[in-house]
Motif scaffolding. Structure first.
Motif, PDB file in Angstrom:
ATOM      1  N   ASN A  32       0.831  -1.206   0.000  1.00  0.00           N
ATOM      2  CA  ASN A  32       0.000   0.000   0.000  1.00  0.00           C
ATOM      3  C   ASN A  32       0.867   1.257   0.000  1.00  0.00           C
ATOM      4  OD1 ASN A  32      -3.095  -0.626   0.353  1.00  0.00           O
ATOM      5  ND2 ASN A  32      -1.954  -2.219   1.416  1.00  0.00           N
ATOM      6  N   THR A  42      -4.152   5.447  -3.805  1.00  0.00           N
ATOM      7  CA  THR A  42      -5.365   4.651  -3.610  1.00  0.00           C
ATOM      8  C   THR A  42      -6.156   4.387  -4.887  1.00  0.00           C
ATOM      9  OG1 THR A  42      -6.574   6.648  -3.023  1.00  0.00           O
ATOM     10  CG2 THR A  42      -5.678   5.367  -1.202  1.00  0.00           C
ATOM     11  N   GLU A  65      -4.391  -3.463  -2.130  1.00  0.00           N
ATOM     12  CA  GLU A  65      -3.279  -2.560  -2.418  1.00  0.00           C
ATOM     13  C   GLU A  65      -3.741  -1.093  -2.468  1.00  0.00           C
ATOM     14  OE1 GLU A  65       0.222  -3.558  -2.997  1.00  0.00           O
ATOM     15  OE2 GLU A  65       0.236  -1.399  -2.794  1.00  0.00           O
ATOM     16  N   MET A  67      -5.266   0.763   0.232  1.00  0.00           N
ATOM     17  CA  MET A  67      -5.630   1.345   1.532  1.00  0.00           C
ATOM     18  C   MET A  67      -4.852   2.644   1.744  1.00  0.00           C
ATOM     19  SD  MET A  67      -5.790  -1.872   4.112  1.00  0.00           S
ATOM     20  CE  MET A  67      -5.331  -3.341   3.208  1.00  0.00           C
ATOM     21  N   GLN A  69      -3.017   5.265   4.433  1.00  0.00           N
ATOM     22  CA  GLN A  69      -2.041   4.929   5.475  1.00  0.00           C
ATOM     23  C   GLN A  69      -2.695   4.448   6.784  1.00  0.00           C
ATOM     24  OE1 GLN A  69       1.965   6.645   6.197  1.00  0.00           O
ATOM     25  NE2 GLN A  69       1.574   4.569   5.772  1.00  0.00           N
ATOM     26  N   TYR A  72      -4.303   1.026   6.392  1.00  0.00           N
ATOM     27  CA  TYR A  72      -3.285  -0.011   6.299  1.00  0.00           C
ATOM     28  C   TYR A  72      -2.751  -0.359   7.690  1.00  0.00           C
ATOM     29  CZ  TYR A  72       0.781  -2.641   4.707  1.00  0.00           C
ATOM     30  OH  TYR A  72       1.706  -3.628   4.502  1.00  0.00           O
ATOM     31  N   TRP A  75      -5.432  -2.387   9.487  1.00  0.00           N
ATOM     32  CA  TRP A  75      -5.547  -3.764   8.972  1.00  0.00           C
ATOM     33  C   TRP A  75      -4.340  -4.607   9.411  1.00  0.00           C
ATOM     34  CZ3 TRP A  75      -2.386  -6.384   5.339  1.00  0.00           C
ATOM     35  CH2 TRP A  75      -2.862  -7.650   4.977  1.00  0.00           C
ATOM     36  N   THR A  97       8.270  -4.987   3.777  1.00  0.00           N
ATOM     37  CA  THR A  97       7.746  -3.646   3.541  1.00  0.00           C
ATOM     38  C   THR A  97       8.768  -2.835   2.729  1.00  0.00           C
ATOM     39  OG1 THR A  97       6.686  -1.745   4.587  1.00  0.00           O
ATOM     40  CG2 THR A  97       8.648  -2.601   5.681  1.00  0.00           C
ATOM     41  N   GLN A 101       6.697   2.619   4.002  1.00  0.00           N
ATOM     42  CA  GLN A 101       5.775   1.993   4.948  1.00  0.00           C
ATOM     43  C   GLN A 101       6.487   1.385   6.162  1.00  0.00           C
ATOM     44  OE1 GLN A 101       3.203   3.401   4.145  1.00  0.00           O
ATOM     45  NE2 GLN A 101       1.738   1.944   3.333  1.00  0.00           N
ATOM     46  N   THR A 105       4.639  -0.036   9.578  1.00  0.00           N
ATOM     47  CA  THR A 105       4.783  -1.486   9.736  1.00  0.00           C
ATOM     48  C   THR A 105       5.368  -1.827  11.109  1.00  0.00           C
ATOM     49  OG1 THR A 105       5.020  -1.715   7.354  1.00  0.00           O
ATOM     50  CG2 THR A 105       5.795  -3.557   8.687  1.00  0.00           C
TER      51      THR A 105
END
Ligand SMILES: C[S@@+](CC[C@H](N)C(=O)[O-])C[C@H]1O[C@@H](n2cnc3c(N)ncnc32)[C@H](O)[C@@H]1O
Length: 249
Positions: A32, A42, A65, A67, A69, A72, A75, A97, A101, A105
């Motif tokens: 993402n 997005t 793919e 989402m 920030q 993400y 999720w 990652t 990200q 992460t």
């Protein structure tokens, strides 16, 4: 059983699996990432993000793919919390990652209950140099454990160099090199079980089987689940029997 492969949404599938059934969670979720604006990030498909225009081989697109920030992060926290429940105490997790990200992460990883232990680098030697800038030639693996780890007599590197599979070997838009995956699965004890809940074309599973580990895979896309199933089956080759795997939708 050497492997089981589930075609479906990771959150729904993981909810059906018992506590402490895996030794290592090694997964490569949709990053993402990419794009300068929220709209760019997005609104493009995974194919548009990760393949060059006019590419000869058209590979299936994949979901998850698009989402923003915050979604993400939410999720990833949910799914890694579920993965934490499935890991045995002292089990390990690795999450792929990119640089953009990396902060979300590592936040999600820890919010899900994992003990963050470091970041590994996958160096891609063929990355294009950028005039006046640093080359973006690494992706990263955030790793950690479910509490204290056993000290096993293995010494694993922190950096891996390999190119993304190309030509007929490339079966997924964002496929990871098998030589890297074979090293990463060694974090799991021999004969341990590795889980990849975003299995794609099954690279983590193929690596796990080649290194003598069992594998549980989940993949949302029916096309990629079919590719993963064939790769996993052909890895076991002639030794494969009906007792060696389960396939679930
Ligand atoms: C980055 S790719 C993994 C590629 C894989 N490492 C390989 O080498 O082939 C991420 C995969 O996660 C799958 N995916 C996305 N969202 C998912 C979800 N909620 N549940 C299960 N799979 C999902 C996508 O369909 C995609 O194939």
């Amino acid at each position: 059983m050497p492997f089981s492969l589930h075609q479906g949404d990771a959150l729904s599938v993981l909810a059906t699996l018992p506590d402490h059934c895996v030794d290592s969670v090694i997964t490569d979720p949709p990053y993402n990432s990419g794009g300068r604006t929220a709209k760019e990030r997005t609104s493009r498909t995974a194919t548009a993000k990760y393949t060059t225009a006019g590419a000869k081989r058209v590979l299936p697109d994949f979901t998850g793919e698009n989402m923003d920030q915050r979604s993400y992060g939410f999720w990833l926290t949910q799914i890694m919390t579920e993965a934490h429940r499935l890991a045995r105490p002292g089990g390990t997790a690795l999450l792929f990652t990119d640089w953009r990200q990396l902060p979300i992460t590592t936040d999600a990883f820890q919010a899900a209950g994992w003990l963050w232990r470091g970041v590994l680098a996958w160096h891609k030697p063929a990355a294009r140099p950028q005039k006046g800038r640093f080359t973006q030639n690494c992706e990263f693996m955030v790793w950690g454990s479910k509490g204290a780890m056993d000290a096993r007599p293995v010494y694993l590197p922190g950096m891996y160099t390999a190119s993304q599979p190309s030509g007929t070997k490339r079966q997924h838009i964002t496929q990871k090199p098998i030589e890297v995956m074979r090293e990463l699965v060694k974090i799991s004890p021999e004969q341990g079980t590795v889980l990849d809940f975003c299995a794609g074309s099954g690279s983590t599973g193929v690596a796990a089987l080649l290194e003598g580990r069992d594998f549980i895979g989940v993949e949302a896309s029916p096309e990629y689940a079919a590719i993963a199933r064939e790769r996993l089956k052909s890895t076991l080759g002639d030794t494969l029997t009906q007792d060696d795997f389960t396939l679930a939708t």
